[in-house]
Write an enzyme that holds these catalytic residues in place. Structure first.
Site, PDB file in Angstrom:
ATOM      1  CB  CYS A 109      -0.940  -0.006   1.211  1.00 32.65           C
ATOM      2  SG  CYS A 109      -2.079  -1.401   1.174  1.00 32.65           S
TER       3      CYS A 109
HETATM    4  N1  LIG Z   1      -2.619  -6.235   1.862  1.00 32.15           N
HETATM    5  C1  LIG Z   1      -3.141  -5.169   2.430  1.00 32.15           C
HETATM    6  O1  LIG Z   1      -2.857  -4.865   3.570  1.00 32.15           O
HETATM    7  C2  LIG Z   1      -4.143  -4.298   1.699  1.00 32.15           C
HETATM    8  C3  LIG Z   1      -4.899  -3.382   2.438  1.00 32.15           C
HETATM    9  C4  LIG Z   1      -5.836  -2.599   1.797  1.00 32.15           C
HETATM   10  C5  LIG Z   1      -5.980  -2.696   0.414  1.00 32.15           C
HETATM   11  N2  LIG Z   1      -5.214  -3.577  -0.299  1.00 32.15           N
HETATM   12  C6  LIG Z   1      -5.428  -3.640  -1.742  1.00 32.15           C
HETATM   13  O2  LIG Z   1      -6.165  -4.816  -2.050  1.00 32.15           O
HETATM   14  C7  LIG Z   1      -5.754  -5.365  -3.301  1.00 32.15           C
HETATM   15  C8  LIG Z   1      -5.314  -6.797  -3.120  1.00 32.15           C
HETATM   16  O3  LIG Z   1      -4.176  -6.822  -2.276  1.00 32.15           O
HETATM   17  P1  LIG Z   1      -3.690  -8.130  -1.543  1.00 32.15           P
HETATM   18  O4  LIG Z   1      -2.678  -7.693  -0.551  1.00 32.15           O
HETATM   19  O5  LIG Z   1      -4.828  -8.962  -1.092  1.00 32.15           O
HETATM   20  O6  LIG Z   1      -2.950  -8.880  -2.763  1.00 32.15           O
HETATM   21  P2  LIG Z   1      -2.505 -10.408  -2.769  1.00 32.15           P
HETATM   22  O7  LIG Z   1      -1.412 -10.495  -3.774  1.00 32.15           O
HETATM   23  O8  LIG Z   1      -2.264 -10.897  -1.393  1.00 32.15           O
HETATM   24  O9  LIG Z   1      -3.789 -11.165  -3.317  1.00 32.15           O
HETATM   25  C9  LIG Z   1      -4.257 -11.028  -4.601  1.00 32.15           C
HETATM   26  C10 LIG Z   1      -4.705 -12.401  -5.090  1.00 32.15           C
HETATM   27  O10 LIG Z   1      -5.301 -12.243  -6.363  1.00 32.15           O
HETATM   28  C11 LIG Z   1      -4.955 -13.359  -7.147  1.00 32.15           C
HETATM   29  N3  LIG Z   1      -5.146 -13.020  -8.549  1.00 32.15           N
HETATM   30  C12 LIG Z   1      -4.399 -12.231  -9.339  1.00 32.15           C
HETATM   31  N4  LIG Z   1      -4.922 -12.192 -10.586  1.00 32.15           N
HETATM   32  C13 LIG Z   1      -6.025 -12.966 -10.578  1.00 32.15           C
HETATM   33  C14 LIG Z   1      -6.964 -13.325 -11.567  1.00 32.15           C
HETATM   34  N5  LIG Z   1      -6.862 -12.876 -12.825  1.00 32.15           N
HETATM   35  N6  LIG Z   1      -7.947 -14.145 -11.209  1.00 32.15           N
HETATM   36  C15 LIG Z   1      -8.071 -14.624  -9.968  1.00 32.15           C
HETATM   37  N7  LIG Z   1      -7.184 -14.332  -8.978  1.00 32.15           N
HETATM   38  C16 LIG Z   1      -6.185 -13.496  -9.288  1.00 32.15           C
HETATM   39  C17 LIG Z   1      -3.513 -13.622  -6.771  1.00 32.15           C
HETATM   40  O11 LIG Z   1      -3.107 -14.946  -7.097  1.00 32.15           O
HETATM   41  C18 LIG Z   1      -3.548 -13.387  -5.257  1.00 32.15           C
HETATM   42  O12 LIG Z   1      -3.832 -14.560  -4.529  1.00 32.15           O
HETATM   43  C19 LIG Z   1      -4.662  -4.423  -3.812  1.00 32.15           C
HETATM   44  O13 LIG Z   1      -5.226  -3.463  -4.640  1.00 32.15           O
HETATM   45  C20 LIG Z   1      -4.147  -3.764  -2.548  1.00 32.15           C
HETATM   46  O14 LIG Z   1      -3.581  -2.502  -2.796  1.00 32.15           O
HETATM   47  C21 LIG Z   1      -4.314  -4.389   0.321  1.00 32.15           C
END
Ligand SMILES: NC(=O)c1ccc[n+]([C@@H]2O[C@H](COP(=O)([O-])OP(=O)(O)OC[C@H]3O[C@@H](n4cnc5c(N)ncnc54)[C@H](O)[C@@H]3O)[C@@H](O)[C@H]2O)c1
Length: 464
Positions: free
Chosen positions: A301
Protein backbone atom coordinates in the site's frame (compact mmCIF):
# COMPACT_ATOMS: atom_id res chain seq x y z
CA UNK A 1 -51.68 18.16 -38.15
CA UNK A 2 -53.87 15.47 -39.69
CA UNK A 3 -55.89 13.50 -37.12
CA UNK A 4 -54.33 10.13 -38.04
CA UNK A 5 -50.81 11.55 -37.52
CA UNK A 6 -51.84 13.01 -34.17
CA UNK A 7 -53.22 9.65 -32.97
CA UNK A 8 -50.12 7.85 -34.31
CA UNK A 9 -47.86 10.15 -32.32
CA UNK A 10 -49.91 9.67 -29.15
CA UNK A 11 -49.78 5.89 -29.64
CA UNK A 12 -45.98 5.87 -30.00
CA UNK A 13 -45.62 8.17 -26.97
CA UNK A 14 -47.82 5.79 -25.00
CA UNK A 15 -45.83 2.78 -26.21
CA UNK A 16 -42.58 4.54 -25.24
CA UNK A 17 -43.98 5.28 -21.76
CA UNK A 18 -45.04 1.65 -21.38
CA UNK A 19 -41.58 0.46 -22.42
CA UNK A 20 -39.93 2.90 -20.03
CA UNK A 21 -42.21 1.77 -17.23
CA UNK A 22 -41.43 -1.89 -17.98
CA UNK A 23 -37.68 -1.18 -18.02
CA UNK A 24 -37.94 0.63 -14.69
CA UNK A 25 -40.06 -2.19 -13.31
CA UNK A 26 -37.46 -4.74 -14.49
CA UNK A 27 -34.65 -2.79 -12.84
CA UNK A 28 -36.69 -2.37 -9.64
CA UNK A 29 -37.25 -6.12 -9.65
CA UNK A 30 -33.53 -6.83 -10.04
CA UNK A 31 -32.81 -4.49 -7.16
CA UNK A 32 -35.59 -5.86 -4.94
CA UNK A 33 -34.51 -9.44 -5.57
CA UNK A 34 -30.85 -8.72 -4.93
CA UNK A 35 -31.58 -6.66 -1.80
CA UNK A 36 -33.77 -9.46 -0.44
CA UNK A 37 -31.03 -12.05 -1.07
CA UNK A 38 -28.44 -9.78 0.56
CA UNK A 39 -30.61 -9.18 3.61
CA UNK A 40 -31.49 -12.85 4.17
CA UNK A 41 -27.90 -13.88 3.30
CA UNK A 42 -28.99 -16.23 0.53
CA UNK A 43 -26.96 -14.22 -2.01
CA UNK A 44 -23.96 -16.07 -3.40
CA UNK A 45 -20.84 -13.95 -2.94
CA UNK A 46 -18.00 -14.26 -5.44
CA UNK A 47 -14.56 -13.14 -4.28
CA UNK A 48 -11.95 -12.74 -7.00
CA UNK A 49 -8.39 -12.95 -5.62
CA UNK A 50 -8.00 -14.82 -2.34
CA UNK A 51 -4.95 -13.02 -0.95
CA UNK A 52 -4.38 -10.80 2.11
CA UNK A 53 -7.63 -8.96 1.38
CA UNK A 54 -9.79 -11.56 -0.37
CA UNK A 55 -9.45 -14.54 1.97
CA UNK A 56 -10.28 -12.67 5.23
CA UNK A 57 -13.17 -11.04 3.35
CA UNK A 58 -14.48 -14.44 2.19
CA UNK A 59 -14.32 -15.72 5.77
CA UNK A 60 -16.17 -12.68 7.17
CA UNK A 61 -19.00 -13.14 4.65
CA UNK A 62 -19.23 -16.91 5.16
CA UNK A 63 -19.31 -16.44 8.94
CA UNK A 64 -22.67 -14.69 8.67
CA UNK A 65 -24.07 -17.39 6.39
CA UNK A 66 -23.35 -16.22 2.83
CA UNK A 67 -22.15 -18.93 0.46
CA UNK A 68 -18.83 -17.75 -0.93
CA UNK A 69 -17.39 -18.80 -4.27
CA UNK A 70 -13.76 -17.70 -4.60
CA UNK A 71 -11.89 -17.32 -7.87
CA UNK A 72 -8.16 -17.60 -7.32
CA UNK A 73 -5.78 -17.97 -10.25
CA UNK A 74 -3.07 -19.58 -8.14
CA UNK A 75 -4.05 -23.29 -8.10
CA UNK A 76 -1.99 -23.96 -4.95
CA UNK A 77 -4.02 -21.35 -3.04
CA UNK A 78 -7.34 -22.57 -4.45
CA UNK A 79 -6.52 -26.18 -3.51
CA UNK A 80 -5.52 -25.10 -0.03
CA UNK A 81 -8.80 -23.26 0.47
CA UNK A 82 -10.77 -26.29 -0.69
CA UNK A 83 -8.88 -28.45 1.81
CA UNK A 84 -9.67 -25.90 4.52
CA UNK A 85 -5.99 -24.97 4.91
CA UNK A 86 -5.23 -21.40 5.82
CA UNK A 87 -2.32 -19.35 4.43
CA UNK A 88 -3.16 -15.80 5.62
CA UNK A 89 -2.17 -14.90 9.19
CA UNK A 90 -5.21 -12.71 9.88
CA UNK A 91 -7.52 -15.68 9.21
CA UNK A 92 -8.09 -18.17 12.02
CA UNK A 93 -7.20 -21.72 10.87
CA UNK A 94 -10.14 -23.37 12.60
CA UNK A 95 -12.63 -20.82 11.27
CA UNK A 96 -11.63 -21.42 7.65
CA UNK A 97 -11.59 -25.22 8.17
CA UNK A 98 -15.08 -25.15 9.69
CA UNK A 99 -16.57 -22.87 6.99
CA UNK A 100 -15.13 -25.02 4.19
CA UNK A 101 -16.42 -28.17 5.89
CA UNK A 102 -19.90 -26.57 6.07
CA UNK A 103 -19.74 -25.93 2.32
CA UNK A 104 -19.83 -22.15 2.82
CA UNK A 105 -16.52 -21.44 1.06
CA UNK A 106 -15.26 -22.98 -2.15
CA UNK A 107 -12.50 -21.79 -4.50
CA UNK A 108 -12.22 -22.18 -8.27
CA UNK A 109 -9.32 -21.27 -10.52
CA UNK A 110 -11.48 -19.94 -13.35
CA UNK A 111 -14.54 -17.81 -13.94
CA UNK A 112 -16.98 -20.48 -15.13
CA UNK A 113 -19.30 -20.01 -12.13
CA UNK A 114 -19.63 -16.20 -12.35
CA UNK A 115 -23.24 -16.62 -13.46
CA UNK A 116 -24.11 -18.22 -10.09
CA UNK A 117 -22.82 -15.23 -8.13
CA UNK A 118 -25.12 -12.45 -6.98
CA UNK A 119 -22.33 -10.22 -5.74
CA UNK A 120 -18.79 -10.21 -7.15
CA UNK A 121 -16.03 -8.59 -5.11
CA UNK A 122 -12.68 -7.97 -6.79
CA UNK A 123 -9.56 -8.08 -4.60
CA UNK A 124 -6.70 -8.49 -7.08
CA UNK A 125 -3.31 -6.73 -6.95
CA UNK A 126 -2.85 -3.17 -8.22
CA UNK A 127 0.94 -2.82 -8.41
CA UNK A 128 3.14 -0.25 -10.10
CA UNK A 129 5.16 -0.66 -13.26
CA UNK A 130 8.93 -0.09 -13.08
CA UNK A 131 8.28 3.55 -14.01
CA UNK A 132 5.95 4.02 -11.01
CA UNK A 133 2.80 4.12 -13.16
CA UNK A 134 -0.38 2.13 -12.35
CA UNK A 135 -0.42 -1.44 -13.56
CA UNK A 136 -4.10 -2.30 -13.93
CA UNK A 137 -3.59 -5.54 -15.85
CA UNK A 138 -5.14 -7.68 -13.07
CA UNK A 139 -8.22 -5.50 -12.69
CA UNK A 140 -8.73 -5.31 -16.45
CA UNK A 141 -8.27 -9.05 -17.00
CA UNK A 142 -10.71 -9.95 -14.25
CA UNK A 143 -13.27 -7.40 -15.48
CA UNK A 144 -13.12 -8.87 -19.00
CA UNK A 145 -13.68 -12.36 -17.58
CA UNK A 146 -16.70 -11.13 -15.61
CA UNK A 147 -18.10 -9.16 -18.57
CA UNK A 148 -18.18 -12.33 -20.67
CA UNK A 149 -20.47 -13.97 -18.11
CA UNK A 150 -22.31 -10.98 -16.67
CA UNK A 151 -26.02 -11.51 -16.08
CA UNK A 152 -28.72 -9.05 -15.04
CA UNK A 153 -29.15 -8.41 -11.33
CA UNK A 154 -25.50 -8.74 -10.22
CA UNK A 155 -23.54 -6.34 -8.04
CA UNK A 156 -19.84 -5.88 -8.81
CA UNK A 157 -17.60 -4.24 -6.25
CA UNK A 158 -13.97 -3.27 -6.77
CA UNK A 159 -12.02 -3.41 -3.48
CA UNK A 160 -8.52 -3.10 -4.94
CA UNK A 161 -6.88 0.25 -4.28
CA UNK A 162 -6.63 2.38 -7.38
CA UNK A 163 -6.72 5.91 -8.82
CA UNK A 164 -9.98 7.90 -9.04
CA UNK A 165 -11.79 6.95 -12.22
CA UNK A 166 -10.82 3.28 -12.51
CA UNK A 167 -14.29 1.91 -11.75
CA UNK A 168 -16.11 4.25 -14.11
CA UNK A 169 -13.52 4.81 -16.82
CA UNK A 170 -11.82 1.42 -17.00
CA UNK A 171 -14.20 -1.20 -15.62
CA UNK A 172 -17.56 0.17 -16.68
CA UNK A 173 -16.94 0.22 -20.47
CA UNK A 174 -15.64 -3.36 -20.30
CA UNK A 175 -18.68 -4.51 -18.30
CA UNK A 176 -21.12 -2.67 -20.59
CA UNK A 177 -19.52 -4.29 -23.65
CA UNK A 178 -21.61 -7.27 -22.52
CA UNK A 179 -24.69 -5.37 -23.75
CA UNK A 180 -25.98 -4.89 -20.20
CA UNK A 181 -26.31 -1.39 -18.72
CA UNK A 182 -25.18 -0.28 -15.29
CA UNK A 183 -27.94 0.95 -12.97
CA UNK A 184 -30.48 -0.77 -15.22
CA UNK A 185 -29.22 -4.35 -15.48
CA UNK A 186 -26.35 -4.55 -13.02
CA UNK A 187 -24.84 -2.54 -10.16
CA UNK A 188 -21.28 -1.30 -9.78
CA UNK A 189 -19.50 0.17 -6.74
CA UNK A 190 -16.04 0.87 -5.42
CA UNK A 191 -15.47 0.03 -1.77
CA UNK A 192 -11.83 0.29 -0.82
CA UNK A 193 -10.43 -2.30 1.56
CA UNK A 194 -8.93 -0.86 4.73
CA UNK A 195 -7.61 -4.01 6.37
CA UNK A 196 -4.50 -3.48 8.49
CA UNK A 197 -2.74 -6.86 8.62
CA UNK A 198 -1.71 -7.83 12.13
CA UNK A 199 -3.99 -5.23 13.77
CA UNK A 200 -5.86 -6.98 16.58
CA UNK A 201 -7.94 -3.96 17.62
CA UNK A 202 -9.35 -2.91 14.25
CA UNK A 203 -10.67 -5.75 12.13
CA UNK A 204 -12.85 -5.68 9.01
CA UNK A 205 -15.95 -5.70 11.24
CA UNK A 206 -15.20 -2.61 13.32
CA UNK A 207 -13.42 -0.54 10.65
CA UNK A 208 -15.87 1.79 8.85
CA UNK A 209 -16.23 0.94 5.17
CA UNK A 210 -16.58 3.59 2.46
CA UNK A 211 -18.83 2.77 -0.51
CA UNK A 212 -19.26 4.82 -3.69
CA UNK A 213 -21.68 3.74 -6.41
CA UNK A 214 -21.68 4.47 -10.12
CA UNK A 215 -25.29 5.57 -9.54
CA UNK A 216 -27.91 5.66 -6.75
CA UNK A 217 -29.14 2.08 -7.33
CA UNK A 218 -25.61 0.73 -7.18
CA UNK A 219 -24.95 2.71 -4.01
CA UNK A 220 -28.10 1.42 -2.32
CA UNK A 221 -27.27 -2.22 -3.11
CA UNK A 222 -23.60 -1.76 -2.20
CA UNK A 223 -24.40 -0.18 1.17
CA UNK A 224 -26.87 -2.99 1.93
CA UNK A 225 -24.26 -5.61 1.07
CA UNK A 226 -21.46 -4.17 3.22
CA UNK A 227 -23.78 -3.40 6.12
CA UNK A 228 -24.24 -7.14 6.66
CA UNK A 229 -20.71 -7.55 8.01
CA UNK A 230 -19.39 -4.08 8.82
CA UNK A 231 -20.55 -2.06 11.83
CA UNK A 232 -20.57 1.27 9.99
CA UNK A 233 -20.79 1.92 6.25
CA UNK A 234 -20.02 5.39 4.91
CA UNK A 235 -21.79 6.09 1.61
CA UNK A 236 -20.14 8.67 -0.65
CA UNK A 237 -21.48 10.33 -3.77
CA UNK A 238 -19.52 8.40 -6.41
CA UNK A 239 -17.07 5.58 -7.04
CA UNK A 240 -14.46 8.25 -7.84
CA UNK A 241 -14.82 9.79 -4.39
CA UNK A 242 -14.40 6.36 -2.77
CA UNK A 243 -11.27 5.74 -4.85
CA UNK A 244 -9.79 9.09 -3.85
CA UNK A 245 -10.61 8.50 -0.16
CA UNK A 246 -8.45 5.37 -0.12
CA UNK A 247 -5.45 6.74 -2.01
CA UNK A 248 -5.59 9.86 0.15
CA UNK A 249 -5.53 7.77 3.36
CA UNK A 250 -2.39 6.00 2.25
CA UNK A 251 -0.85 9.22 0.94
CA UNK A 252 -1.46 10.76 4.38
CA UNK A 253 0.55 7.93 5.95
CA UNK A 254 3.31 8.09 3.34
CA UNK A 255 3.74 11.85 3.79
CA UNK A 256 3.76 11.74 7.59
CA UNK A 257 6.20 8.84 7.66
CA UNK A 258 8.42 10.77 5.26
CA UNK A 259 8.24 13.77 7.59
CA UNK A 260 9.53 11.80 10.58
CA UNK A 261 12.06 10.00 8.38
CA UNK A 262 13.42 13.37 7.30
CA UNK A 263 13.59 14.40 10.94
CA UNK A 264 15.59 11.20 11.61
CA UNK A 265 18.08 12.21 8.89
CA UNK A 266 18.38 15.68 10.42
CA UNK A 267 18.75 14.31 13.97
CA UNK A 268 21.57 12.08 12.72
CA UNK A 269 23.42 15.21 11.55
CA UNK A 270 22.64 17.04 14.80
CA UNK A 271 23.67 14.12 16.98
CA UNK A 272 20.20 14.02 18.54
CA UNK A 273 18.00 11.03 19.33
CA UNK A 274 15.00 11.26 16.98
CA UNK A 275 12.95 8.87 19.13
CA UNK A 276 13.37 11.05 22.18
CA UNK A 277 12.32 14.12 20.18
CA UNK A 278 9.23 12.40 18.76
CA UNK A 279 8.14 10.77 22.01
CA UNK A 280 8.24 14.15 23.70
CA UNK A 281 6.45 15.82 20.77
CA UNK A 282 3.65 13.24 20.81
CA UNK A 283 2.84 13.96 24.44
CA UNK A 284 0.94 17.01 23.17
CA UNK A 285 -2.71 15.95 23.44
CA UNK A 286 -3.96 17.83 20.37
CA UNK A 287 -2.83 18.93 16.92
CA UNK A 288 -0.30 16.12 16.42
CA UNK A 289 -0.43 12.37 15.93
CA UNK A 290 2.26 9.71 16.19
CA UNK A 291 4.22 8.45 13.20
CA UNK A 292 7.60 6.76 13.55
CA UNK A 293 10.68 6.72 11.38
CA UNK A 294 12.26 3.51 10.13
CA UNK A 295 14.34 1.90 7.40
CA UNK A 296 11.77 2.86 4.75
CA UNK A 297 8.23 1.90 3.85
CA UNK A 298 7.00 -1.42 2.50
CA UNK A 299 3.96 -3.51 1.73
CA UNK A 300 1.43 -3.38 -1.05
CA UNK A 301 0.00 0.00 0.00
CA UNK A 302 2.14 2.88 1.28
CA UNK A 303 4.97 2.72 -1.28
CA UNK A 304 2.49 2.07 -4.12
CA UNK A 305 -0.86 3.80 -3.73
CA UNK A 306 0.25 7.46 -3.62
CA UNK A 307 1.83 6.98 -7.06
CA UNK A 308 -1.58 5.97 -8.43
CA UNK A 309 -2.84 9.40 -7.42
CA UNK A 310 0.31 11.13 -8.65
CA UNK A 311 -0.14 9.50 -12.07
CA UNK A 312 -3.81 10.49 -12.30
CA UNK A 313 -3.01 14.07 -11.27
CA UNK A 314 -0.39 14.32 -14.04
CA UNK A 315 -3.14 13.49 -16.55
CA UNK A 316 -4.78 16.72 -15.36
CA UNK A 317 -1.51 18.60 -15.65
CA UNK A 318 -1.28 18.80 -11.86
CA UNK A 319 1.82 18.01 -9.81
CA UNK A 320 1.30 16.36 -6.43
CA UNK A 321 4.45 17.73 -4.77
CA UNK A 322 3.92 16.08 -1.38
CA UNK A 323 3.63 12.62 -2.92
CA UNK A 324 6.77 13.03 -5.00
CA UNK A 325 8.73 14.35 -2.03
CA UNK A 326 7.48 11.69 0.39
CA UNK A 327 8.34 8.95 -2.10
CA UNK A 328 11.83 10.39 -2.55
CA UNK A 329 12.55 10.57 1.20
CA UNK A 330 11.05 7.17 2.03
CA UNK A 331 12.93 5.47 -0.81
CA UNK A 332 16.17 7.05 0.45
CA UNK A 333 15.90 5.40 3.88
CA UNK A 334 17.39 1.95 3.07
CA UNK A 335 20.41 3.73 1.57
CA UNK A 336 20.71 5.77 4.78
CA UNK A 337 20.56 2.55 6.86
CA UNK A 338 23.36 1.09 4.75
CA UNK A 339 25.43 4.26 5.07
CA UNK A 340 24.99 4.40 8.85
CA UNK A 341 25.77 0.66 9.15
CA UNK A 342 29.04 1.28 7.26
CA UNK A 343 29.83 4.17 9.63
CA UNK A 344 29.24 1.89 12.65
CA UNK A 345 31.44 -0.84 11.16
CA UNK A 346 34.22 1.67 10.46
CA UNK A 347 33.99 2.85 14.05
CA UNK A 348 34.34 -0.76 15.19
CA UNK A 349 37.37 -1.13 12.89
CA UNK A 350 35.69 -3.65 10.57
CA UNK A 351 35.82 -3.10 6.79
CA UNK A 352 32.28 -3.51 5.39
CA UNK A 353 33.58 -5.98 2.79
CA UNK A 354 34.70 -8.30 5.62
CA UNK A 355 31.73 -7.76 7.90
CA UNK A 356 29.23 -10.37 8.98
CA UNK A 357 25.82 -8.78 9.38
CA UNK A 358 22.52 -10.19 10.60
CA UNK A 359 19.37 -8.42 9.44
CA UNK A 360 16.73 -8.99 12.08
CA UNK A 361 13.21 -8.90 10.59
CA UNK A 362 12.43 -8.68 6.89
CA UNK A 363 8.63 -8.29 7.05
CA UNK A 364 7.67 -4.76 6.07
CA UNK A 365 6.19 -4.22 9.51
CA UNK A 366 5.83 -5.82 12.93
CA UNK A 367 4.19 -9.23 13.48
CA UNK A 368 3.23 -9.99 9.89
CA UNK A 369 4.61 -12.39 7.28
CA UNK A 370 4.51 -10.07 4.24
CA UNK A 371 7.82 -8.91 2.77
CA UNK A 372 6.50 -7.26 -0.40
CA UNK A 373 8.40 -4.00 -1.03
CA UNK A 374 10.06 -4.42 2.36
CA UNK A 375 12.92 -1.93 2.88
CA UNK A 376 14.88 -4.70 4.66
CA UNK A 377 15.40 -6.40 1.29
CA UNK A 378 17.03 -3.29 -0.17
CA UNK A 379 19.19 -2.96 2.95
CA UNK A 380 20.39 -6.57 2.45
CA UNK A 381 21.05 -5.98 -1.23
CA UNK A 382 23.03 -2.79 -0.60
CA UNK A 383 25.17 -4.37 2.11
CA UNK A 384 25.80 -7.43 -0.07
CA UNK A 385 26.95 -5.05 -2.80
CA UNK A 386 29.48 -3.68 -0.26
CA UNK A 387 30.83 -7.22 0.04
CA UNK A 388 29.37 -7.93 3.51
CA UNK A 389 28.21 -11.44 4.39
CA UNK A 390 24.55 -10.83 5.18
CA UNK A 391 22.13 -13.33 6.71
CA UNK A 392 18.70 -12.75 8.19
CA UNK A 393 16.27 -13.98 10.78
CA UNK A 394 12.50 -13.48 10.69
CA UNK A 395 10.16 -15.63 12.78
CA UNK A 396 7.39 -15.29 10.16
CA UNK A 397 9.34 -15.55 6.91
CA UNK A 398 11.31 -18.78 6.45
CA UNK A 399 12.78 -17.80 3.08
CA UNK A 400 12.96 -14.83 0.76
CA UNK A 401 13.20 -14.78 -2.99
CA UNK A 402 13.55 -11.35 -4.50
CA UNK A 403 15.33 -9.93 -7.54
CA UNK A 404 17.60 -12.96 -7.87
CA UNK A 405 18.35 -13.02 -4.14
CA UNK A 406 17.48 -16.23 -2.29
CA UNK A 407 18.03 -16.48 1.45
CA UNK A 408 16.78 -18.65 4.29
CA UNK A 409 15.97 -17.39 7.75
CA UNK A 410 18.70 -18.46 10.23
CA UNK A 411 17.66 -19.81 13.63
CA UNK A 412 18.11 -17.03 16.17
CA UNK A 413 20.67 -18.46 18.61
CA UNK A 414 23.40 -17.06 20.84
CA UNK A 415 25.98 -18.58 18.46
CA UNK A 416 24.44 -16.82 15.47
CA UNK A 417 24.39 -13.47 17.26
CA UNK A 418 27.95 -13.82 18.60
CA UNK A 419 29.26 -14.65 15.13
CA UNK A 420 28.04 -11.29 13.75
CA UNK A 421 29.91 -8.01 13.61
CA UNK A 422 26.63 -6.13 13.46
CA UNK A 423 22.96 -6.93 13.99
CA UNK A 424 20.54 -4.56 12.25
CA UNK A 425 16.98 -4.53 13.58
CA UNK A 426 14.86 -3.75 10.52
CA UNK A 427 11.51 -5.04 11.81
CA UNK A 428 10.46 -4.91 15.48
CA UNK A 429 8.56 -8.20 15.78
CA UNK A 430 7.15 -8.41 19.29
CA UNK A 431 8.07 -12.08 19.84
CA UNK A 432 11.80 -11.27 19.98
CA UNK A 433 13.61 -10.64 23.27
CA UNK A 434 15.65 -7.57 22.38
CA UNK A 435 17.52 -7.41 25.69
CA UNK A 436 18.76 -10.93 24.97
CA UNK A 437 19.70 -9.92 21.42
CA UNK A 438 21.74 -6.96 22.69
CA UNK A 439 23.35 -9.04 25.44
CA UNK A 440 24.63 -11.57 22.89
CA UNK A 441 25.62 -9.21 20.08
CA UNK A 442 28.79 -7.20 19.53
CA UNK A 443 26.75 -4.28 18.28
CA UNK A 444 23.12 -3.62 17.37
CA UNK A 445 21.90 -0.98 14.92
CA UNK A 446 18.26 -0.43 15.82
CA UNK A 447 16.22 1.23 13.07
CA UNK A 448 12.88 0.78 14.90
CA UNK A 449 13.61 1.70 18.51
CA UNK A 450 12.85 -1.94 19.39
CA UNK A 451 15.48 -1.75 22.14
CA UNK A 452 13.70 1.14 23.83
CA UNK A 453 13.20 -0.79 27.07
CA UNK A 454 16.63 -2.45 27.13
CA UNK A 455 18.36 -1.00 30.18
CA UNK A 456 21.77 -2.68 30.09
CA UNK A 457 24.51 -2.74 27.41
CA UNK A 458 23.16 0.51 25.90
CA UNK A 459 26.69 1.28 24.66
CA UNK A 460 26.25 -1.61 22.21
CA UNK A 461 23.23 0.01 20.58
CA UNK A 462 23.10 2.64 17.83
CA UNK A 463 19.69 4.05 16.99
CA UNK A 464 18.53 5.21 13.55
N1 LIG B 1 -2.62 -6.24 1.86
C1 LIG B 1 -3.14 -5.17 2.43
O1 LIG B 1 -2.86 -4.86 3.57
C2 LIG B 1 -4.14 -4.30 1.70
C3 LIG B 1 -4.90 -3.38 2.44
C4 LIG B 1 -5.84 -2.60 1.80
C5 LIG B 1 -5.98 -2.70 0.41
N2 LIG B 1 -5.21 -3.58 -0.30
C6 LIG B 1 -5.43 -3.64 -1.74
O2 LIG B 1 -6.17 -4.82 -2.05
C7 LIG B 1 -5.75 -5.36 -3.30
C8 LIG B 1 -5.31 -6.80 -3.12
O3 LIG B 1 -4.18 -6.82 -2.28
P1 LIG B 1 -3.69 -8.13 -1.54
O4 LIG B 1 -2.68 -7.69 -0.55
O5 LIG B 1 -4.83 -8.96 -1.09
O6 LIG B 1 -2.95 -8.88 -2.76
P2 LIG B 1 -2.50 -10.41 -2.77
O7 LIG B 1 -1.41 -10.49 -3.77
O8 LIG B 1 -2.26 -10.90 -1.39
O9 LIG B 1 -3.79 -11.17 -3.32
C9 LIG B 1 -4.26 -11.03 -4.60
C10 LIG B 1 -4.71 -12.40 -5.09
O10 LIG B 1 -5.30 -12.24 -6.36
C11 LIG B 1 -4.95 -13.36 -7.15
N3 LIG B 1 -5.15 -13.02 -8.55
C12 LIG B 1 -4.40 -12.23 -9.34
N4 LIG B 1 -4.92 -12.19 -10.59
C13 LIG B 1 -6.03 -12.97 -10.58
C14 LIG B 1 -6.96 -13.32 -11.57
N5 LIG B 1 -6.86 -12.88 -12.82
N6 LIG B 1 -7.95 -14.14 -11.21
C15 LIG B 1 -8.07 -14.62 -9.97
N7 LIG B 1 -7.18 -14.33 -8.98
C16 LIG B 1 -6.19 -13.50 -9.29
C17 LIG B 1 -3.51 -13.62 -6.77
O11 LIG B 1 -3.11 -14.95 -7.10
C18 LIG B 1 -3.55 -13.39 -5.26
O12 LIG B 1 -3.83 -14.56 -4.53
C19 LIG B 1 -4.66 -4.42 -3.81
O13 LIG B 1 -5.23 -3.46 -4.64
C20 LIG B 1 -4.15 -3.76 -2.55
O14 LIG B 1 -3.58 -2.50 -2.80
C21 LIG B 1 -4.31 -4.39 0.32
Amino acid sequence: MPLSQKFGRRRSQKRWKVLKFRRQEKMANFKRTLLAKIRDHSAIVGVVGLGYVGLPFAVEKAKVGFRVLGVEQNPLRAEKVNRGENYIRDVKDEELRELVAQGLIRAETDFRRVGEMDVIVICVPTPLTRNLTPDLQYVERVTREIAQRLRPGQLISLESTTYPGTTEEVMLPILESSGLKVEKDFFLVHSPERVDPGNKRYTTRNTCKVVGGVGPNSLEVGVAFYSQTVEKVIPVSSAKVAELVKVFENTFRAVNIALVNELALLCDRMGLNVWEVLEAAFTKPFGIMPFWPGPGVGGHCIPVDPHYLEWKAKELNFNTHFIALAGEINRKMPEFVREKAVRILNRLGIPPSKAKILVLGVAYKRDIDDYRESPALTVIKLLQADGAKVSYHDPYIPRIQWEGMELESQPLTEELLRAQDLVIITTDHSSIDYAWVVENSKHVFDTRNATKNVRTNRERITLL
